[in-house]
Write an enzyme that holds these catalytic residues in place. Structure first.
Site, PDB file in Angstrom:
ATOM      1  N   GLU A 175       0.650  -1.047   0.373  1.00 26.43           N
ATOM      2  CA  GLU A 175       0.166   0.041   0.001  1.00 26.43           C
ATOM      3  C   GLU A 175       1.019   1.080   0.056  1.00 26.43           C
ATOM      4  OE1 GLU A 175      -2.995  -0.094  -0.585  1.00 26.43           O
ATOM      5  OE2 GLU A 175      -2.775  -2.756  -0.354  1.00 26.43           O
TER       6      GLU A 175
ATOM      7  N   TYR B  57      -1.226  -8.179 -10.852  1.00 28.53           N
ATOM      8  CA  TYR B  57      -0.613  -7.890 -10.039  1.00 28.53           C
ATOM      9  C   TYR B  57       1.229  -8.595 -10.331  1.00 28.53           C
ATOM     10  CZ  TYR B  57      -3.939  -6.380  -6.475  1.00 28.53           C
ATOM     11  OH  TYR B  57      -5.401  -5.292  -5.718  1.00 28.53           O
TER      12      TYR B  57
HETATM   13  N1  BES Z   1      -5.364  -1.458  -4.857  1.00 29.47           N
HETATM   14  C1  BES Z   1      -5.919  -2.520  -3.897  1.00 29.47           C
HETATM   15  C2  BES Z   1      -7.331  -2.669  -3.938  1.00 29.47           C
HETATM   16  C3  BES Z   1      -8.652  -2.297  -4.788  1.00 29.47           C
HETATM   17  C4  BES Z   1      -8.130  -2.884  -6.335  1.00 29.47           C
HETATM   18  C5  BES Z   1      -9.589  -2.042  -4.751  1.00 29.47           C
HETATM   19  C6  BES Z   1      -8.701  -3.062  -6.997  1.00 29.47           C
HETATM   20  C7  BES Z   1     -10.187  -1.969  -5.187  1.00 29.47           C
HETATM   21  C8  BES Z   1     -10.064  -2.492  -6.841  1.00 29.47           C
HETATM   22  C9  BES Z   1      -5.032  -2.394  -3.062  1.00 29.47           C
HETATM   23  O1  BES Z   1      -3.273  -2.027  -2.816  1.00 29.47           O
HETATM   24  C10 BES Z   1      -4.474  -4.320  -2.915  1.00 29.47           C
HETATM   25  O2  BES Z   1      -4.104  -4.228  -4.219  1.00 29.47           O
HETATM   26  N2  BES Z   1      -4.919  -4.261  -1.741  1.00 29.47           N
HETATM   27  C11 BES Z   1      -4.880  -6.203  -1.642  1.00 29.47           C
HETATM   28  C12 BES Z   1      -3.724  -6.668  -1.187  1.00 29.47           C
HETATM   29  C13 BES Z   1      -2.430  -6.620  -1.805  1.00 29.47           C
HETATM   30  C14 BES Z   1      -1.132  -6.712  -0.408  1.00 29.47           C
HETATM   31  C15 BES Z   1      -2.312  -7.607  -3.001  1.00 29.47           C
HETATM   32  C16 BES Z   1      -6.184  -6.537  -1.102  1.00 29.47           C
HETATM   33  O3  BES Z   1      -6.713  -5.877  -0.693  1.00 29.47           O
HETATM   34  O4  BES Z   1      -6.077  -7.822  -1.284  1.00 29.47           O
HETATM   35 ZN    ZN Z   2      -2.029  -2.598  -4.783  1.00 31.67          ZN
END
Ligand code: BES
Ligand code: ZN
Length: 591
Positions: free
Chosen positions: A287, A373
């Site tokens: 984050e 990702y």
């Molecule tokens: N920005 C994302 C969360 C997100 C993605 C919200 C798409 C809405 C739409 C956040 O940075 C994220 O990727 N969170 C992941 C954790 C990460 C370490 C893989 C999660 O929430 O699991």
């Molecule tokens: Zn993210």
């Protein structure tokens, strides 16, 4: 006029929002926000302006002393309603008065019983990807950036927090209320607008870092994340100066649909990240990295999502390498590769969801998988290998500096890459990585001796030899995850029981490990697990871990009949985004 980006009604030829001034009153009794928002446009608007809205109850539109007329002239259950403001006469400012809906997609209104303290209600927003429009009319696309200031009036005894700079706290005009004032001087896309209200306490962690949490969790949270300042210093070495001022965390109730959300200055965080071991710190690294890759340099559309998440995952691994060492990073990468292939198999190797450049889709959330990702991260690693780390690091700094506070498309990124590092295109099949499905065969495979240890145990298990408690006792969390991920989808029930015991699952607080285990346990017919699964689905909103469990319940005969009634019992306790995602899985399965 249909816009190019299918996730928004915004027509960029009409002009862009520059600044918004919000006055927000938070009403827990009706579960609505009463809002007056004054918009300043980049340039004067002649005639019409289209804004994205979702169930917004608009009461009044005014400009320079005149009433404006409007019509909601297009609607769609994903996009919401297009607000067509009419009669603008070269006005560059206007004011809307409106109320949000109790069904606003971005907002979760929680009863006191859903909080750690159990005494006071809680509200939080989650705007990414296309839910800001349910909080305020806006050009809800990441290609429009605006600054804002806000006054948030909340019932006395509660604290208002925003992903912005707090500039003051006053007595409210209403009886027994408090007004929190904020400003966001750096331009942000709408999806980074964020608000929370609850019984929040604040604690400093370092000169630029702090944490908001309920009094019941603040102590544990402050300990878990005490190292955040050191993280920023490390991130700055890789990505350039941190340009947002402070970096604080806000710990939410467990129904928060994500692990973390990179709201600027104030990451929103699942309380399940507090393990008591500082064991989920890569989530914060992720984050925090978004402060650059995502927030500073933003994907222009959700089809370019990998520019946000792939870059962030790459940055996460680089920072983890410094802070937690190469062994741990390599383990993460080996796990990520297996996970990537598993998710690709799940959506179908030839699904366009396996491309980095995603297909045009209305429902931006429906293509949120972890593919951008991990595949994005592995692509950037290939680029790094092609030119060497030193040159790639210089490229990263230049990329951040050149596009700061801008939004860019995959194509604009590739132009920049070609101009700066042309050799990448000689050594890496960039087109294949970005525009084709699957994973290119010619690529570097992650190597990790910690992962190999797990693989040995998995191979032995396949030959009928189960690991002993001692063998796995000191495993890293990611080794446990890798083990569970590497098990066959179905195993004998006695083995479920055995792993449940030797992994000491009851004692753990780790929802990621629970999720992997529950999926196997359900598929294997380990029926004793049901009460724990039900409790999990009731409480945990983090979709990355809940949705696989729901999918497993749907896909297994014995549990199939339990999931719809379970969902109906718990749906009120979840955020609309989670409810929507589970509902889609159930209806797709004909349930
Ligand atoms: N920005 C994302 C969360 C997100 C993605 C919200 C798409 C809405 C739409 C956040 O940075 C994220 O990727 N969170 C992941 C954790 C990460 C370490 C893989 C999660 O929430 O699991
Ligand atoms: Zn993210």
């Amino acid at each position: 006029m249909q816009s190019m980006d299918p996730t928004t009604y915004t027509d960029l030829t009409q002009g862009k929002i520059k600044h918004i001034l919000f006055r927000i009153a938070v009403d827990f009794s009706t579960r609505t926000l009463e809002v007056e928002s004054t918009y300043q446009m980049q340039e004067p608007i002649q005639g019409s302006l289209f804004l994205d809205t979702y169930k917004i109850d608009l009461k009044e539109a005014r400009t320079n002393g005149r009433e404006l007329t409007w019509e909601f002239d297009e609607e769609n259950n994903i996009l919401g309603e297009r607000l067509h403001l009419k009669g603008l006469e070269n006005d560059s400012t206007f004011t809307l008065t409106f109320r949000t809906s109790p069904e606003a997609r971005a907002l979760q209104w929680l009863n006191a019983s859903q909080t750690a303290g159990g005494q006071l209600p809680f509200l939080f927003s989650q705007c990414q990807a296309i839910h800001a429009r349910s909080v305020f009319p806006c050009q809800d696309t990441p290609s429009v950036r605006f600054t804002y200031s806000a006054e948030v009036e909340v019932p006395q005894g509660l604290v208002g927090a925003m992903a912005a700079e707090q500039i003051g706290i006053d007595e409210g005009t209403g009886m027994g209320s408090t007004v929190f004032r904020f400003r966001m001087p750096q331009p942000i896309p709408s999806y980074l607008f964020a608000l929370a209200v609850g019984n929040l306490e604040f604690r400093e962690l370092g000169p630029r870092t702090g944490i908001y949490a309920e009094p019941q969790t603040i102590q544990a949270a402050a300990w878990e994340f005490a190292e955040n300042e050191a993280k920023i210093i490390e991130a700055e070495k890789l990505l350039g100066p941190y340009l947002w001022g402070r970096y604080d965390l806000l710990v939410l109730p467990p129904s928060f649909p994500y692990g973390g959300m990179e709201n600027p200055r104030l990451t929103f965080l699942t309380p399940t990240a507090i393990l008591g071991t500082r064991g989920m710190l890569s989530l914060i690294t992720h984050e925090l990295a978004h402060a650059w890759t995502g927030n500073l340099v933003t994907n222009a559309t959700w089809q370019d999502f990998w520019l946000n998440e792939g870059w962030t995952t790459y940055a996460e691994t680089r920072i983890t390498e410094v802070l937690e060492g190469k062994d741990v990073t390599d383990l993460h990468l080996a796990f990520n590769e297996k996970q990537l292939i598993a998710v690709m198999n799940q959506v179908g190797m030839d699904s366009p969801l396996t491309q980095l450049k995603l297909p045009a889709e209305r429902d931006a959330d429906s293509f949120t998988t972890t593919i951008p990702y991990f595949k994005g991260c592995f692509f950037l690693q290939e680029c790094e290998y092609a030119v060497g780390r030193d040159r790639f690091d210089a490229f990263i700094q230049k990329y951040m500096a050149s596009f700061q506070f801008q939004s860019l498309s995959t194509e604009a990124f590739l132009d920049f890459l070609k101009a700066e590092l042309p050799e990448v295109f000689e050594k890496v099949n960039v087109h294949k990585w970005i525009y084709e499905t699957r994973l290119p065969e010619e690529r570097h495979r992650p190597k990790s001796h910690l992962y190999d240890e797990v693989e040995n145990v998995l191979n032995e298990y396949e030959r009928g030899i189960k690991p002993t408690r001692e063998q796995i006792q000191n495993w890293h969390r990611y080794q446990v995850l890798s083990f569970l991920q590497g098990l066959p989808p179905k195993i004998p029930v006695e083995d479920c029981k055995y792993f449940d015991e030797i992994l000491e699952l009851e004692k753990r607080k780790d929802v990621s490990i629970f999720s992997y285990f529950y999926v196997i346990a359900i598929a294997s017919g380990y029926k004793e697990i049901l009460p724990r699964v039900e409790q999990f689905v009731d409480k945990i909103g983090r979709m990355l871990y809940v949705l696989p469990v729901v999918r497993a319940m749907i896909g297994t005969d014995w549990s199939h009949g339990y999931i719809r009634p379970l969902f109906e019992r718990v749906r009120d306790r979840h955020h609309q985004i989670t409810v929507h995602a589970i509902e889609r899985l159930l209806t797709d399965a004909g349930l």
